[in-house]
Design a protein around this motif. Structure first.
Motif, PDB file in Angstrom:
ATOM      1  N   TYR A  63       0.581  -1.222  -0.342  1.00  0.00           N
ATOM      2  CA  TYR A  63       0.375  -0.025  -0.301  1.00  0.00           C
ATOM      3  C   TYR A  63       0.919   1.524  -0.105  1.00  0.00           C
ATOM      4  O   TYR A  63       0.393   2.407  -0.215  1.00  0.00           O
ATOM      5  CB  TYR A  63      -0.769  -0.135   1.064  1.00  0.00           C
ATOM      6  N   LEU A  64       2.003   1.599   0.415  1.00  0.00           N
ATOM      7  CA  LEU A  64       3.306   2.789   0.519  1.00  0.00           C
ATOM      8  C   LEU A  64       2.893   2.888  -1.185  1.00  0.00           C
ATOM      9  O   LEU A  64       3.627   4.311  -0.806  1.00  0.00           O
ATOM     10  CB  LEU A  64       4.148   1.647   0.604  1.00  0.00           C
ATOM     11  N   LEU A  65       3.110   2.347  -2.304  1.00  0.00           N
ATOM     12  CA  LEU A  65       2.552   3.202  -3.514  1.00  0.00           C
ATOM     13  C   LEU A  65       1.273   3.105  -4.136  1.00  0.00           C
ATOM     14  O   LEU A  65       1.167   2.995  -5.242  1.00  0.00           O
ATOM     15  CB  LEU A  65       3.448   1.633  -4.342  1.00  0.00           C
ATOM     16  N   ALA A  66       0.382   3.343  -2.770  1.00  0.00           N
ATOM     17  CA  ALA A  66      -1.202   3.208  -3.488  1.00  0.00           C
ATOM     18  C   ALA A  66      -1.487   4.048  -1.692  1.00  0.00           C
ATOM     19  O   ALA A  66      -2.931   4.016  -1.690  1.00  0.00           O
ATOM     20  CB  ALA A  66      -1.704   1.728  -3.508  1.00  0.00           C
ATOM     21  N   VAL A  67      -1.303   5.049  -1.869  1.00  0.00           N
ATOM     22  CA  VAL A  67      -2.136   6.350  -0.281  1.00  0.00           C
ATOM     23  C   VAL A  67      -1.503   7.395  -0.788  1.00  0.00           C
ATOM     24  O   VAL A  67      -0.390   7.663  -2.033  1.00  0.00           O
ATOM     25  CB  VAL A  67      -1.049   5.317   0.942  1.00  0.00           C
ATOM     26  N   ASP A  68      -2.621   8.568   0.215  1.00  0.00           N
ATOM     27  CA  ASP A  68      -2.498   9.276  -0.501  1.00  0.00           C
ATOM     28  C   ASP A  68      -1.481  10.498   0.609  1.00  0.00           C
ATOM     29  O   ASP A  68      -0.821   9.895   1.476  1.00  0.00           O
ATOM     30  CB  ASP A  68      -3.863  10.673  -0.453  1.00  0.00           C
ATOM     31  N   VAL A  69      -1.105  11.938   0.652  1.00  0.00           N
ATOM     32  CA  VAL A  69      -0.517  12.759   1.536  1.00  0.00           C
ATOM     33  C   VAL A  69      -0.530  12.122   2.744  1.00  0.00           C
ATOM     34  O   VAL A  69       0.104  11.704   3.548  1.00  0.00           O
ATOM     35  CB  VAL A  69       0.043  13.333   1.484  1.00  0.00           C
ATOM     36  N   GLU A  70      -2.445  12.004   3.073  1.00  0.00           N
ATOM     37  CA  GLU A  70      -2.080  11.435   4.628  1.00  0.00           C
ATOM     38  C   GLU A  70      -2.131  10.092   5.130  1.00  0.00           C
ATOM     39  O   GLU A  70      -2.532   9.852   6.141  1.00  0.00           O
ATOM     40  CB  GLU A  70      -3.625  11.795   4.991  1.00  0.00           C
ATOM     41  N   MET A  71      -1.294   9.196   3.819  1.00  0.00           N
ATOM     42  CA  MET A  71      -0.669   7.648   4.532  1.00  0.00           C
ATOM     43  C   MET A  71      -2.380   6.819   3.996  1.00  0.00           C
ATOM     44  O   MET A  71      -2.695   6.029   4.756  1.00  0.00           O
ATOM     45  CB  MET A  71      -0.365   7.733   5.703  1.00  0.00           C
ATOM     46  N   SER A  72      -3.495   7.522   3.638  1.00  0.00           N
ATOM     47  CA  SER A  72      -4.856   6.667   3.705  1.00  0.00           C
ATOM     48  C   SER A  72      -5.305   5.747   2.602  1.00  0.00           C
ATOM     49  O   SER A  72      -4.534   5.990   1.406  1.00  0.00           O
ATOM     50  CB  SER A  72      -5.972   7.786   3.042  1.00  0.00           C
ATOM     51  N   THR A  73      -5.839   4.543   2.696  1.00  0.00           N
ATOM     52  CA  THR A  73      -5.662   4.267   1.423  1.00  0.00           C
ATOM     53  C   THR A  73      -6.775   4.339   0.572  1.00  0.00           C
ATOM     54  O   THR A  73      -7.861   4.874   1.492  1.00  0.00           O
ATOM     55  CB  THR A  73      -6.527   1.966   2.240  1.00  0.00           C
ATOM     56  N   VAL A  74      -6.440   4.371  -0.709  1.00  0.00           N
ATOM     57  CA  VAL A  74      -7.467   4.893  -1.405  1.00  0.00           C
ATOM     58  C   VAL A  74      -7.860   3.971  -2.992  1.00  0.00           C
ATOM     59  O   VAL A  74      -7.353   2.978  -2.624  1.00  0.00           O
ATOM     60  CB  VAL A  74      -7.514   6.288  -2.189  1.00  0.00           C
TER      61      VAL A  74
END
Length: 455
Positions: A63-74
């Protein structure tokens, strides 16, 4: 293990093992650069690192290459999702990057490439994206040399205070324009000196510090290197500078536009050389045809690849007429109003891309410049007339004015899809979509100030 030391301040595997066994190093940071240009990873106990990680690597959630700036799963990323179970990625150590972090006691760092568990590279990883473009250059018998010039603004508030104050009414370290001012930089010299010396100890070739025009704005310059080394150093420096600022009770920001004054730029200088060191951009008569075609390609691809130079909503607030940030896609000889400025001659001949801001991901920006330049060489594009005078007032094509405009140009770009691959373009299109969706649902101070009472 194969290893090529970048300079004598980087550590060999043997030296790292020795320092760990002697107790000099007790922590090793294993880090990669994510989509947003941030270092992510783990702090490993040094003994464990030496016994296990050094030979086998480590893992982290994909998920580290699939989150936003807030580290939210999107949603929207093909490589990582709830439906795919959020499995692991392999962190594959690049032993050429082993360095000390002098500002953190007993600490070394090694940077990584990302791979799937079957060792296939993760094509969406920024470092992989740059390396693929560098491989194309190497196939021509050339190498890419580059330097990045990051500006930042220093505040006399801590990061914790800035958070509590909601980033309003912060105290800049200077109360007036300190561009080139020795007196102005003296006020923050304890911080700047700490950053310079720590980065030199971390294996970077530090050149100088200078003040800039926004209140509290500074720039620390580093000598150019091969493009991968420059991108690696850029990522380490950006994180370390924030850590050192926090140690001094201050906060610094690299965001492209923090207020209505001049924003933070990240001018990128780039040239090609033969792998034998021979000149590619200059000969006895001046600029070479290959140099002109490369610049023409960077300009021709500028609108389509702006997303990789300006990746955030805030990035586009920096592009203001009559400032030192460009607004028109133009080139000029030593002309700071143009998007591309040609500087130097002979061995120092290079182009300066003035579009990126301090929020840029260096791997993606350099990959975009190389991809655009190679397109120019492959298509033998002619370089149009030089812009003389003020590019802001010209009738040349403009840069995208918003993230949405840049996103649409990027996702529709045949050049981008050919150079980077469908999966990469779709991935970073989704990154822009996520950023836009977050911004478009946010209620801003501007809206509250204008509408709370009067509407």
């Amino acid at each position: 293990m194969t290893q090529t030391l970048r300079n004598d301040r980087h550590l060999s595997v043997h030296d790292l093992r020795r320092r760990i066994s002697e107790g000099e190093i007790d922590t090793v940071v294993v880090a990669f650069t994510d989509m947003q240009g941030r270092l992510q990873g783990k702090r490993m106990h040094a003994a464990y690192f030496a016994e296990h990680v050094l030979t086998h690597g480590t893992e982290g959630c994909n998920y580290l290459l699939a989150v936003d700036v807030e580290m939210s799963t999107v949603d929207g990323y093909a490589i990582s999702s709830w439906d795919r179970g959020y499995g692991d990625l392999a962190f594959e150590l690049d032993l050429d990057t082993i360095r000390l972090l002098p500002h953190l006691p007993g600490t070394a760092m090694v940077q990584c490439d990302l791979a799937w568990l079957d060792h296939a590279p993760v094509e969406q990883s920024p470092r992989r994206i740059l390396n693929r473009q560098l491989d194309r250059v190497a196939a021509m018998g050339c190498q890419v040399l580059a330097g990045t010039e990051l500006e930042f603004i220093v505040f006399d508030n801590s990061y914790e205070d800035a958070w509590r104050m909601r980033y309003r009414d912060l105290q800049p370290a200077n109360q007036y324009n300190v561009d080139y001012s020795v007196l102005g930089t003296s006020r923050v010299e304890p911080l700047l000196r700490s950053i310079r010396n720590a980065m030199y100890g971390a294996g970077m070739d530090v050149e100088s510090t200078k003040g800039e025009c926004s209140f509290g704005q500074q720039e620390i310059g580093f000598r150019y290197a091969d493009a991968l080394t420059t991108a690696d150093n850029h990522a380490v420096y950006k994180t370390a500078a924030k850590e050192i600022a926090a140690q001094h009770g201050k906060a610094i920001t690299f965001m492209a536009k923090v207020n209505e004054q001049e924003g933070n730029s990240c001018h990128v200088h780039l040239s090609l050389r033969g792998t034998d060191g021979s000149l590619t951009f200059a000969d006895d008569s001046g600029r070479t045809r290959r140099y002109d075609a490369f610049v023409a390609g960077v300009l021709a691809s500028m609108r389509e690849l702006t997303l990789l130079y300006a990746p955030n909503v805030n990035s586009y607030k920096r592009f203001v007429s009559s400032t030192f940030a460009p607004t028109r896609i133009a080139w000029g000889q030593d002309n700071r109003t143009c998007a591309v400025r040609l500087v130097g001659s002979g061995p120092s001949a290079r182009l300066e891309n003035r579009v990126p801001g301090g929020d840029v991901n260096p791997y993606l920006a350099l990959a975009a410049m190389v991809a655009g330049g190679l397109y120019g060489i492959e298509q033998d594009l002619p370089l149009g007339p030089e812009l003389t005078g003020n590019a802001h007032t010209s009738d040349l094509p403009s840069l995208p004015r918003t993230l949405r405009e840049a996103r649409d140009a990027f996702t529709a770009s045949e050049l981008a899809r050919s150079a980077f691959g469908e999966d990469v373009v779709d991935h970073y299109t989704n990154m822009a979509d996520v950023e836009l969706a977050a911004f478009e649902t946010a209620v801003t101070d501007w809206e509250l100030r204008r509408g709370f009472e009067r509407m």
